[in-house]
Motif scaffolding. Structure first.
Motif, PDB file in Angstrom:
ATOM      1  N   GLY A 166       2.525   3.059   8.851  1.00  0.00           N
ATOM      2  CA  GLY A 166       2.712   2.547   7.495  1.00  0.00           C
ATOM      3  C   GLY A 166       2.636   1.043   7.379  1.00  0.00           C
ATOM      4  N   ARG A 225      -8.218   8.083   0.498  1.00  0.00           N
ATOM      5  CA  ARG A 225      -7.654   6.923  -0.190  1.00  0.00           C
ATOM      6  C   ARG A 225      -8.658   6.350  -1.182  1.00  0.00           C
ATOM      7  N   ASP A 252      -4.186   1.280  -1.962  1.00  0.00           N
ATOM      8  CA  ASP A 252      -3.748   2.676  -1.952  1.00  0.00           C
ATOM      9  C   ASP A 252      -2.995   2.944  -0.649  1.00  0.00           C
ATOM     10  N   ARG A 253      -1.703   3.171  -0.761  1.00  0.00           N
ATOM     11  CA  ARG A 253      -0.856   3.535   0.377  1.00  0.00           C
ATOM     12  C   ARG A 253      -1.036   2.619   1.578  1.00  0.00           C
ATOM     13  N   GLN A 254      -0.671   1.379   1.385  1.00  0.00           N
ATOM     14  CA  GLN A 254      -0.642   0.340   2.417  1.00  0.00           C
ATOM     15  C   GLN A 254      -2.025  -0.089   2.925  1.00  0.00           C
TER      16      GLN A 254
END
Length: 198
Positions: free
Chosen positions: A95, A117, A148-150
């Motif tokens: 993450g 992503r 998008d998501r790290q």
């Protein structure tokens, strides 16, 4: 805040890093660490000679708050994929935010990090040409920068938008200050009463 790491190599696009590195230092008080594939001096597209602080092999993933990959012709030729891809996948799995701009977006695509992503690049045609079979056209976003998501991706024309996405990902400063910064650097709108310390 942990340190911000940036990969440098011969021919890296130095202008794509100017805003983002300045602001993570100014607003985030972060230490910036330059990383090379080796410890040898590299020369940017603009002719800057940089001695990397350390080679990629010595980077401690737990010390990273963000890992940045600038664009450069290297990504369109050959690079140490066997070393870089497992490293990037380990960051993704933990993450840890990763940010790639211009041709560096192809590196994330080849590593499988853009699968599932939303993402962008220099164009969907460019990304498919350079990373054929590793892209998901349905998730391509026609924007200068996408998060998008790290994972942050950006066009080579989107250095200002790229910086804002990084500031948002790391929650640096307030949303109001980030908007003022964006309007200033993108549109030339700089309010007289703006607090320059952010």
């Amino acid at each position: 805040m942990k340190r911000v790491y940036v990969l440098v190599f011969d021919g890296y696009a130095d202008w794509e890093l100017g805003n983002v590195l300045a602001e993570v230092r100014r607003l985030g008080k972060a230490e910036v660490v330059s990383v090379g594939f080796t410890e040898d001096i590299v020369v940017s597209m603009g002719g800057l000679r940089v001695i990397p602080d350390m080679p990629l092999s010595r980077v401690e993933p737990d010390d990273i708050s963000l890992f940045i990959l600038p664009g450069g012709y290297l990504w369109e030729k050959g690079y140490p994929r066997d070393e870089l891809e497992p490293f990037l996948k380990s960051l993704e799995a933990s993450g840890t935010p990763i940010a790639a701009i211009c041709a560096a977006t192809t590196v994330l695509a080849r590593a499988g990090i853009l699968k599932g992503r939303e993402h962008t690049s220099n164009s969907p045609v460019y990304l498919e040409k350079m990373a054929s079979g590793h892209t998901d056209p349905k998730l391509y976003v026609d924007a200068l920068a996408v998060r998008d998501r790290q994972v942050i991706t950006a066009s080579g024309l989107g250095a200002v938008d790229f910086t804002v996405q990084v500031l948002e990902e790391l929650a640096l400063s307030t949303s109001e200050t980030r908007q003022i910064w964006y309007d200033a650097f993108k549109k030339g709108e700089y309010p007289d009463d703006f607090d320059h310390e952010g």
